[in-house]
Design an enzyme around this catalytic site. Sequence first.
Site, PDB file in Angstrom:
ATOM      1  N   HIS A  56       0.719  -1.084  -0.219  1.00 11.49           N
ATOM      2  CA  HIS A  56       0.088   0.421  -0.286  1.00 11.49           C
ATOM      3  C   HIS A  56       1.324   1.138   0.044  1.00 11.49           C
ATOM      4  CE1 HIS A  56      -3.191  -2.572   1.157  1.00 11.49           C
ATOM      5  NE2 HIS A  56      -2.798  -3.264   2.019  1.00 11.49           N
TER       6      HIS A  56
HETATM    7  C1  BDR Z   1      -2.735   1.653   5.158  1.00 13.71           C
HETATM    8  O1  BDR Z   1      -3.302   0.781   6.643  1.00 13.71           O
HETATM    9  C2  BDR Z   1      -2.504   1.136   7.318  1.00 13.71           C
HETATM   10  O2  BDR Z   1      -2.268   0.017   7.701  1.00 13.71           O
HETATM   11  C3  BDR Z   1      -1.374   0.824   6.004  1.00 13.71           C
HETATM   12  O3  BDR Z   1      -0.070   1.108   7.088  1.00 13.71           O
HETATM   13  C4  BDR Z   1      -1.448   1.845   4.917  1.00 13.71           C
HETATM   14  O4  BDR Z   1      -1.213   3.128   5.061  1.00 13.71           O
HETATM   15  C5  BDR Z   1      -3.825   0.343   4.538  1.00 13.71           C
HETATM   16  O5  BDR Z   1      -4.620   0.429   4.454  1.00 13.71           O
END
Ligand code: BDR
Length: 309
Positions: free
Chosen positions: A241
């Site tokens: 992500h």
């Molecule tokens: C996002 O949520 C967090 O847990 C991760 O670091 C990322 O920024 C993904 O949904």
Amino acid sequence: MTPFLIDTDPGIDDALALLFAWNSPEIRVEAITTVAGNVSLDAASTNLLRLLALRRPDPRPVVAAGAAGPLARALTTATRYHGEDGLGDLPDWPAVGRLPRSPDAVAVILEAARRHRGDLTIVALGPLTNLALALKADAAVVGRVGRIVAMGGAIDVPGNVTPTAEFNMSVDPEAAHRVLAAGLPLEIVPLDATRQAVLPRAGMRATLARGPGPLASRIQGFSERGFRIAHSDGAQGMALHDPLAVGLAVDPSLGKWEAVRLAIGPDGETLRTSGPPNCRVAKVVESDRFIRLFLDRLCPATRPHGTSS
Ligand code: BDR
Ligand code: CA
């Protein structure tokens, strides 16, 4: 080299994103600010200091702590995924100090925005609380930055904390609303895009085996939890992500973008709505090209003893 400010809540994928950014020659990571999200603000700041001590980026960025919780609700963390400490609960990190109280994240964001104006790219990898507070302090200065790239949202795909909401947006919907309402040059990297950027465990292992050393074994250690949970959820690998948000900030041609008008629902849902666009959203990603770039840059070969940079 484009000056970057990264706002982050490390977090396993935040850590991978920072390592990727620190080895990207197109950019200079001038400042990093922390925010409560995946873990508490103190744990996020500790993790940033751990990563700085481990990787020793050159130049060393200015670092500052920001908001300890969302604007208008209690903090919900993501320790099930990232571990109690946010980085997979490895037992043996060397001790680090604490971030000073001053300057805080808002001061650092405003200072960078004043200095670089349209040249600055801000990359937000956690809840948008610090950015919303910077807007409250001086909207005109924040409004002059060149690009704001934020990982968050689930536009045409299911969420990851509720059927309709993604984690970063759901932690602080009020902040997300303020950022979307501010008329900023906003680029959103939602789950629609990041679920296309899936790193298989074997790819990570092969890359780390090519540059063995303390950095590689640490990356291997804290990433393992991410792979384990992804596999137990039925995925083929770890969705990158936050690294994808850095990748698209460095090279926007890695994605195809759609101009949309988004509104934020009460649980942080990112809802298409009518009216002029208030951001552009990454929808399709050249995932093979991105994964190659990410792996090429993740873990530089260990420096010989006696060299300082
Ligand atoms: C996002 O949520 C967090 O847990 C991760 O670091 C990322 O920024 C993904 O949904
Ligand atoms: Ca994050």
